[in-house]
Scaffold this motif. Structure first.
Motif, PDB file in Angstrom:
ATOM      1  N   LYS A 144     -23.023  40.745   5.231  1.00  0.00           N
ATOM      2  CA  LYS A 144     -21.780  41.368   5.680  1.00  0.00           C
ATOM      3  C   LYS A 144     -22.013  42.449   6.742  1.00  0.00           C
ATOM      4  O   LYS A 144     -21.054  43.012   7.279  1.00  0.00           O
ATOM      5  CB  LYS A 144     -21.029  41.962   4.487  1.00  0.00           C
ATOM      6  CG  LYS A 144     -20.565  40.910   3.484  1.00  0.00           C
ATOM      7  CD  LYS A 144     -19.792  41.544   2.332  1.00  0.00           C
ATOM      8  CE  LYS A 144     -19.308  40.468   1.354  1.00  0.00           C
ATOM      9  NZ  LYS A 144     -18.566  41.052   0.207  1.00  0.00           N
ATOM     10  N   ASP A 145     -23.272  42.722   7.013  1.00  0.00           N
ATOM     11  CA  ASP A 145     -23.624  43.763   7.979  1.00  0.00           C
ATOM     12  C   ASP A 145     -23.740  43.120   9.357  1.00  0.00           C
ATOM     13  O   ASP A 145     -24.813  42.663   9.756  1.00  0.00           O
ATOM     14  CB  ASP A 145     -24.945  44.414   7.569  1.00  0.00           C
ATOM     15  CG  ASP A 145     -25.240  45.688   8.341  1.00  0.00           C
ATOM     16  OD1 ASP A 145     -24.454  46.025   9.250  1.00  0.00           O
ATOM     17  OD2 ASP A 145     -26.249  46.339   8.028  1.00  0.00           O
ATOM     18  N   GLU A 146     -22.658  43.069  10.084  1.00  0.00           N
ATOM     19  CA  GLU A 146     -22.656  42.327  11.338  1.00  0.00           C
ATOM     20  C   GLU A 146     -21.831  42.988  12.436  1.00  0.00           C
ATOM     21  O   GLU A 146     -21.547  42.390  13.462  1.00  0.00           O
ATOM     22  CB  GLU A 146     -22.121  40.913  11.095  1.00  0.00           C
ATOM     23  CG  GLU A 146     -20.782  40.886  10.393  1.00  0.00           C
ATOM     24  CD  GLU A 146     -20.332  39.501   9.978  1.00  0.00           C
ATOM     25  OE1 GLU A 146     -19.149  39.358   9.611  1.00  0.00           O
ATOM     26  OE2 GLU A 146     -21.154  38.566  10.020  1.00  0.00           O
ATOM     27  N   GLY A 147     -21.445  44.233  12.266  1.00  0.00           N
ATOM     28  CA  GLY A 147     -20.609  44.895  13.261  1.00  0.00           C
ATOM     29  C   GLY A 147     -21.390  45.330  14.485  1.00  0.00           C
ATOM     30  O   GLY A 147     -22.606  45.530  14.445  1.00  0.00           O
ATOM     31  N   LEU A 148     -20.695  45.475  15.621  1.00  0.00           N
ATOM     32  CA  LEU A 148     -21.323  45.944  16.845  1.00  0.00           C
ATOM     33  C   LEU A 148     -21.607  47.443  16.776  1.00  0.00           C
ATOM     34  O   LEU A 148     -22.489  47.943  17.465  1.00  0.00           O
ATOM     35  CB  LEU A 148     -20.420  45.647  18.049  1.00  0.00           C
ATOM     36  CG  LEU A 148     -20.172  44.159  18.350  1.00  0.00           C
ATOM     37  CD1 LEU A 148     -19.276  44.023  19.579  1.00  0.00           C
ATOM     38  CD2 LEU A 148     -21.493  43.431  18.578  1.00  0.00           C
ATOM     39  N   ARG A 149     -20.856  48.168  15.962  1.00  0.00           N
ATOM     40  CA  ARG A 149     -21.032  49.615  15.814  1.00  0.00           C
ATOM     41  C   ARG A 149     -21.362  49.913  14.357  1.00  0.00           C
ATOM     42  O   ARG A 149     -20.537  50.432  13.609  1.00  0.00           O
ATOM     43  CB  ARG A 149     -19.765  50.349  16.245  1.00  0.00           C
ATOM     44  CG  ARG A 149     -19.459  50.238  17.718  1.00  0.00           C
ATOM     45  CD  ARG A 149     -20.269  51.246  18.522  1.00  0.00           C
ATOM     46  NE  ARG A 149     -19.963  51.200  19.937  1.00  0.00           N
ATOM     47  CZ  ARG A 149     -20.298  52.142  20.798  1.00  0.00           C
ATOM     48  NH1 ARG A 149     -20.937  53.207  20.376  1.00  0.00           N
ATOM     49  NH2 ARG A 149     -20.017  52.022  22.082  1.00  0.00           N
ATOM     50  N   SER A 150     -22.582  49.573  13.959  1.00  0.00           N
ATOM     51  CA  SER A 150     -22.969  49.684  12.553  1.00  0.00           C
ATOM     52  C   SER A 150     -23.499  51.060  12.166  1.00  0.00           C
ATOM     53  O   SER A 150     -23.644  51.359  10.977  1.00  0.00           O
ATOM     54  CB  SER A 150     -24.050  48.641  12.223  1.00  0.00           C
ATOM     55  OG  SER A 150     -23.557  47.335  12.411  1.00  0.00           O
ATOM     56  N   CYS A 151     -23.814  51.888  13.154  1.00  0.00           N
ATOM     57  CA  CYS A 151     -24.505  53.136  12.857  1.00  0.00           C
ATOM     58  C   CYS A 151     -23.662  54.022  11.928  1.00  0.00           C
ATOM     59  O   CYS A 151     -22.455  54.195  12.133  1.00  0.00           O
ATOM     60  CB  CYS A 151     -24.790  53.885  14.159  1.00  0.00           C
ATOM     61  SG  CYS A 151     -26.123  55.090  14.008  1.00  0.00           S
ATOM     62  N   TYR A 152     -24.312  54.534  10.895  1.00  0.00           N
ATOM     63  CA  TYR A 152     -23.714  55.422   9.893  1.00  0.00           C
ATOM     64  C   TYR A 152     -22.628  54.740   9.048  1.00  0.00           C
ATOM     65  O   TYR A 152     -21.852  55.424   8.382  1.00  0.00           O
ATOM     66  CB  TYR A 152     -23.134  56.694  10.536  1.00  0.00           C
ATOM     67  CG  TYR A 152     -24.099  57.429  11.418  1.00  0.00           C
ATOM     68  CD1 TYR A 152     -25.338  57.835  10.927  1.00  0.00           C
ATOM     69  CD2 TYR A 152     -23.797  57.710  12.750  1.00  0.00           C
ATOM     70  CE1 TYR A 152     -26.248  58.507  11.742  1.00  0.00           C
ATOM     71  CE2 TYR A 152     -24.699  58.383  13.560  1.00  0.00           C
ATOM     72  CZ  TYR A 152     -25.920  58.771  13.055  1.00  0.00           C
ATOM     73  OH  TYR A 152     -26.803  59.425  13.858  1.00  0.00           O
ATOM     74  N   ASP A 153     -22.577  53.419   9.081  1.00  0.00           N
ATOM     75  CA  ASP A 153     -21.531  52.712   8.342  1.00  0.00           C
ATOM     76  C   ASP A 153     -21.672  52.958   6.838  1.00  0.00           C
ATOM     77  O   ASP A 153     -22.696  52.626   6.232  1.00  0.00           O
ATOM     78  CB  ASP A 153     -21.605  51.220   8.636  1.00  0.00           C
ATOM     79  CG  ASP A 153     -20.482  50.453   7.980  1.00  0.00           C
ATOM     80  OD1 ASP A 153     -19.329  50.628   8.394  1.00  0.00           O
ATOM     81  OD2 ASP A 153     -20.750  49.705   7.020  1.00  0.00           O
ATOM     82  N   ALA A 154     -20.637  53.536   6.248  1.00  0.00           N
ATOM     83  CA  ALA A 154     -20.682  53.887   4.822  1.00  0.00           C
ATOM     84  C   ALA A 154     -20.768  52.654   3.933  1.00  0.00           C
ATOM     85  O   ALA A 154     -21.420  52.672   2.882  1.00  0.00           O
ATOM     86  CB  ALA A 154     -19.449  54.718   4.451  1.00  0.00           C
ATOM     87  N   ARG A 155     -20.127  51.573   4.358  1.00  0.00           N
ATOM     88  CA  ARG A 155     -20.136  50.361   3.546  1.00  0.00           C
ATOM     89  C   ARG A 155     -21.511  49.707   3.547  1.00  0.00           C
ATOM     90  O   ARG A 155     -21.995  49.235   2.512  1.00  0.00           O
ATOM     91  CB  ARG A 155     -19.073  49.391   4.066  1.00  0.00           C
ATOM     92  CG  ARG A 155     -17.655  49.931   3.925  1.00  0.00           C
ATOM     93  CD  ARG A 155     -16.705  49.282   4.902  1.00  0.00           C
ATOM     94  NE  ARG A 155     -17.085  49.566   6.292  1.00  0.00           N
ATOM     95  CZ  ARG A 155     -16.380  49.183   7.356  1.00  0.00           C
ATOM     96  NH1 ARG A 155     -15.246  48.515   7.187  1.00  0.00           N
ATOM     97  NH2 ARG A 155     -16.786  49.473   8.579  1.00  0.00           N
ATOM     98  N   GLY A 156     -22.171  49.694   4.718  1.00  0.00           N
ATOM     99  CA  GLY A 156     -23.510  49.127   4.792  1.00  0.00           C
ATOM    100  C   GLY A 156     -24.512  49.895   3.945  1.00  0.00           C
ATOM    101  O   GLY A 156     -25.374  49.309   3.283  1.00  0.00           O
TER     102      GLY A 156
END
Length: 456
Positions: free
Chosen positions: A161-173
């Protein structure tokens, strides 16, 4: 231990002798000790020693065939490397395996420290620093990816599910990787390192876990230990941890950023200065140390970015998130992450040019030698660059591993400093890295087949 008083004097009590390795291990319910050293590439080499043989390990009876161990300056007919443990580095690691401990070792040959051993190289650099009444303290930011590798070799983030272009600091990841990150954090804190942050980095599947700064040798040991811990704990959860600089062509890569400061014999910092007219709050010693690093930046890169893959990270123009976070010029400035050297505050500088393939012992040894050269020459780095700025006279960092090899060969001061004792360590390392580049260069890749197969 108590000694009798001299005439007119007091009874003198000496501190108790440190416990033996065996005694420490038995007190910690340790069954086996992992006796570790690394080769010049940073590969962890070890033997698993039962506690019943701990006295033999401590007594210098544990031998390795150095040529088989890896890139460490030995030939097949050379005498054994003897692993001599540093008891200060001993630590139980039951979170990897119950009853297991680790201790870092210095390789010796014929009773002398082996000059090609990275830990020995760093200790000699720090001894040279100590001759000037200085010591180095270092913090390290260890970045890594958690991935799965399919049967056809394809890499994907272990978290699908970790596939976003702006993943940095993502709380869900971070939350989805909670069990792994918490296990690593708990391990660091159990070892007394002071984990203070765990975050999702720029790219999908990428993380960083931080610990307090310490003496340079201690931090280098901890980087090696942490890579091992992260790898083993990831495997326990069916994942692969990689510190490879650029495992994905379209994502940011793995850095190994070092935060450095110098301290005097009174354990007082020598970098801050309220009288700094350049605006960064640094002393003249600090500026000269920075100047030395900038002057030797091209040659330093062979130690900071020592793999073919390193220069795919450095050469990237962008990533899916819009930035690569990898400097291309030897610049310094304030709180700006695009520079080779960032100065976030007056107490430290951050070297941002090392990547996940760097051997922390070699990298820090080279940095200390470069900075010392600047101090000894009272070198001036010029005024700091502004945000995103570089000047025409700013050195361009090597574009490939082969360029980095040539840069070290052209840097006699740095090469001779690493070669302390005339053993040719710098030349040996440069030759090995040239062979590594040519080995890659001589391999036909999918890129070539796609580009050339029917082009003519």
């Amino acid at each position: 231990m108590t000694l009798p008083a001299f005439a007119g004097g007091d009874v003198v009590t000496l501190p108790a002798a440190p416990q033996s390795l065996r005694a420490r291990a038995l007190a910690d319910d340790v069954r086996f000790i992992l006796a570790v050293f690394v080769d010049l590439n940073g590969k962890p080499c070890a033997k698993l020693v039962p506690v019943s043989a701990a006295d033999e390990l401590e007594g210098g009876e544990l031998g390795f065939a150095g040529f088989a161990a890896g890139l460490i300056g030995q030939r097949p007919h050379d005498a054994d490397l003897i692993a001599v443990p540093d008891l200060d580095s001993y630590a139980p690691i039951p979170f990897v395996r119950e009853g297991l401990a680790i201790v870092h070792c210095d390789p010796y040959v014929d009773g002398e420290p082996w000059p090609y051993a990275p830990r020995v190289i760093l200790k000699r650099a720090l001894a040279r620093l100590a001759e000037r009444g200085l010591s180095a303290k270092v913090g390290a930011e260890v970045e890594y990816f958690l991935v799965d590798r399919s049967e056809d070799g394809t890499l994907t983030a272990a978290d699908s599910k970790d596939e976003g272009l702006r993943s940095c600091y993502d709380a869900r990841g971070v939350t989805r990787m909670y069990d792994h990150l918490a296990a690593v954090s708990d391990a660091m804190n159990a070892l007394g390192w002071g984990n203070y942050a765990n975050d999702h980095e720029d790219a999908p599947g990428q993380f960083e876990q931080n610990f307090r700064y310490d003496e340079a040798l201690v931090t280098a040991d901890r980087v090696i230990t942490l890579r091992y811990l992260i790898g083993m704990l990831a495997e326990q959860r069916g994942m692969t941890a990689t510190f490879m600089p650029k495992p994905f062509s379209d994502r940011a890569g793995n850095g190994l950023h070092f935060h450095l400061s110098l301290w005097n014999d009174d354990d007082a910092p020598v970098f801050p200065s309220p009288a700094d007219e350049r605006g960064l709050g640094l002393s003249e010693v600090a500026y000269s140390f920075v100047a030395g690093m900038l002057d030797h930046a091209p040659g330093l890169q062979l130690f900071l970015a020592p793999s073919v893959n390193s220069y795919k990270r450095r050469g990237a123009t962008t990533s899916a998130s819009g930035a690569t976070w990898s400097p291309k010029h030897a610049t310094y400035g304030g709180n700006d992450r695009t520079h080779f050297i960032r100065v976030p505050d007056a107490n430290r500088i951050e070297l941002r040019a090392a990547d996940g393939s760097a051997n922390p012992y070699l990298a820090l040894a080279a940095v200390v030698h470069a900075g010392l050269d600047g101090i000894e020459r009272a070198a001036d780095p010029g005024d700091p660059c502004g945000p995103g700025e570089f000047r025409e006279n700013s050195a361009v960092l090597p574009r490939t591993l082969l360029h980095a090899v040539q840069s070290l060969r052209d840097d006699a001061v740095l090469r001779e400093a690493i070669d302390e004792g005339g053993h040719g360590v710098g030349d040996y390392f440069a030759d090995a890295k040239e062979d590594e580049f040519l080995g890659w260069h001589n391999t036909v890749t999918e890129w070539e087949l796609d580009r050339y197969l029917t082009a003519y």
